[in-house]
Design a protein around this motif. Structure first.
Motif, PDB file in Angstrom:
ATOM      1  N   LYS A 105       0.694  -1.467   0.114  1.00 55.63           N
ATOM      2  CA  LYS A 105       0.026  -0.054   0.499  1.00 55.63           C
ATOM      3  C   LYS A 105       0.606   1.425  -0.221  1.00 55.63           C
ATOM      4  O   LYS A 105       0.565   2.027   0.285  1.00 55.63           O
ATOM      5  CB  LYS A 105      -1.045  -0.104   0.772  1.00 55.63           C
ATOM      6  N   LYS A 108      -8.054   8.994  11.731  1.00 55.40           N
ATOM      7  CA  LYS A 108      -8.794   8.758  10.948  1.00 55.40           C
ATOM      8  C   LYS A 108      -9.292  10.603  10.207  1.00 55.40           C
ATOM      9  O   LYS A 108      -9.512  10.817   8.898  1.00 55.40           O
ATOM     10  CB  LYS A 108     -10.068   8.017  11.576  1.00 55.40           C
ATOM     11  N   ARG A 111      -7.398  10.783   7.365  1.00 54.14           N
ATOM     12  CA  ARG A 111      -7.298   9.975   6.319  1.00 54.14           C
ATOM     13  C   ARG A 111      -8.624  10.654   5.671  1.00 54.14           C
ATOM     14  O   ARG A 111      -8.788  11.370   4.218  1.00 54.14           O
ATOM     15  CB  ARG A 111      -7.959   9.308   6.598  1.00 54.14           C
ATOM     16  N   ASN A 141      -6.575   1.781   6.503  1.00 56.53           N
ATOM     17  CA  ASN A 141      -8.067   0.770   6.845  1.00 56.53           C
ATOM     18  C   ASN A 141      -8.107   0.970   7.769  1.00 56.53           C
ATOM     19  O   ASN A 141      -7.316   0.963   9.037  1.00 56.53           O
ATOM     20  CB  ASN A 141      -8.507  -0.422   6.260  1.00 56.53           C
ATOM     21  N   ASN A 142      -9.404   0.514   8.819  1.00 55.14           N
ATOM     22  CA  ASN A 142      -9.722   1.071   9.742  1.00 55.14           C
ATOM     23  C   ASN A 142      -9.160  -0.504  11.203  1.00 55.14           C
ATOM     24  O   ASN A 142      -8.381   0.194  12.005  1.00 55.14           O
ATOM     25  CB  ASN A 142     -10.974   1.297   9.387  1.00 55.14           C
ATOM     26  N   GLU A 143      -8.749  -1.105  10.495  1.00 57.59           N
ATOM     27  CA  GLU A 143      -8.229  -2.279  10.956  1.00 57.59           C
ATOM     28  C   GLU A 143      -6.672  -2.250  11.580  1.00 57.59           C
ATOM     29  O   GLU A 143      -5.728  -1.968  12.592  1.00 57.59           O
ATOM     30  CB  GLU A 143      -8.179  -3.787  10.690  1.00 57.59           C
ATOM     31  N   GLU A 144      -6.106  -1.311  10.705  1.00 55.95           N
ATOM     32  CA  GLU A 144      -4.430  -1.356  10.597  1.00 55.95           C
ATOM     33  C   GLU A 144      -4.179   0.324  11.235  1.00 55.95           C
ATOM     34  O   GLU A 144      -3.496  -0.190  11.666  1.00 55.95           O
ATOM     35  CB  GLU A 144      -4.286  -0.940   9.188  1.00 55.95           C
TER      36      GLU A 144
END
Length: 209
Positions: free
Chosen positions: A137, A173, A176, A194-197
């Motif tokens: 990524k 976040k 982001r 993403n949210n998990e990362e």
């Protein structure tokens, strides 16, 4: 024998060379007043950050041990509207440049207390991201800017080791989602996560020391 013009030119040059050597030197930086910084912390900032900037509400950042230059930059940007937060903009608005430097220096003199990661099942992922990034990524390792221990680099990158995971998660976040726009590099990095990362690396950072 010198002509009047030549003599005037010579006199002007001599006068210029005779000026004190310190005339063009930059002014010495103003000294900070830690007592006034502590007063501001106690009377203005304590409600959200505790009197000494220690481990208060997980929704608010720990300020103990943070680089004074970073705190001053954030307060200045809140005041200017470059960083948007209704509460902090209101709190920063009446602060003078001296106030900002004093309170930032006060927090910088404190020793940050250690924190802890809470989620054992995501610590490995968080460590992987922090130390190695996410190659597919194009997410760089957090340690590259914030150091292996999360200590950061004064005047460039904030100390994040031991910071509240909830606060870190929210800020990542916000970067982001374009709700926080005062760091172009962080916006670009967070946009690829993403949210998990984000949750995993925020929790891992909370336990760094």
């Amino acid at each position: 024998m010198k002509t009047p013009v030549a003599f005037a030119t010579f006199a002007l040059l001599a006068a210029t060379l005779a000026l004190p050597v310190f005339a063009n030197e930059p002014a010495a930086p103003a000294k900070v007043d830690l007592a006034k910084g502590q007063e501001l912390s106690t009377n203005v900032c304590a409600a959200c950050h505790t009197a000494d900037g220690s481990r208060g509400s997980p929704a608010n950042p720990i300020l103990q041990g943070q680089h004074p230059e970073y705190i001053a930059k954030q307060l200045t940007e809140f005041k200017a509207g470059k960083r948007v937060n209704p509460i902090m903009q209101g709190m920063a608005a009446p602060l003078s440049e001296a106030d900002i430097k004093n309170v930032a220096a006060f927090y910088g003199t404190k020793q940050a207390k250690p924190g802890f990661a809470k989620h054992k099942d995501t610590v490995a992922l968080g460590e992987k991201i922090y130390r190695g990034g996410i190659a597919d990524k194009q997410v760089p390792a957090c340690a590259g800017c914030h150091s292996p221990t999360g200590a950061g680099i004064p005047a460039q990158y904030p100390r994040i080791g031991g910071q509240h995971a909830d606060y870190l998660d929210a800020q990542m976040k916000a970067f982001r989602d374009h709700k926080r726009t005062n760091s172009v590099p962080m916006q670009a990095i967070a946009a690829r996560m993403n949210n998990e990362e984000i949750a995993a690396v925020a929790d891992y950072i909370a336990g760094l020391r």
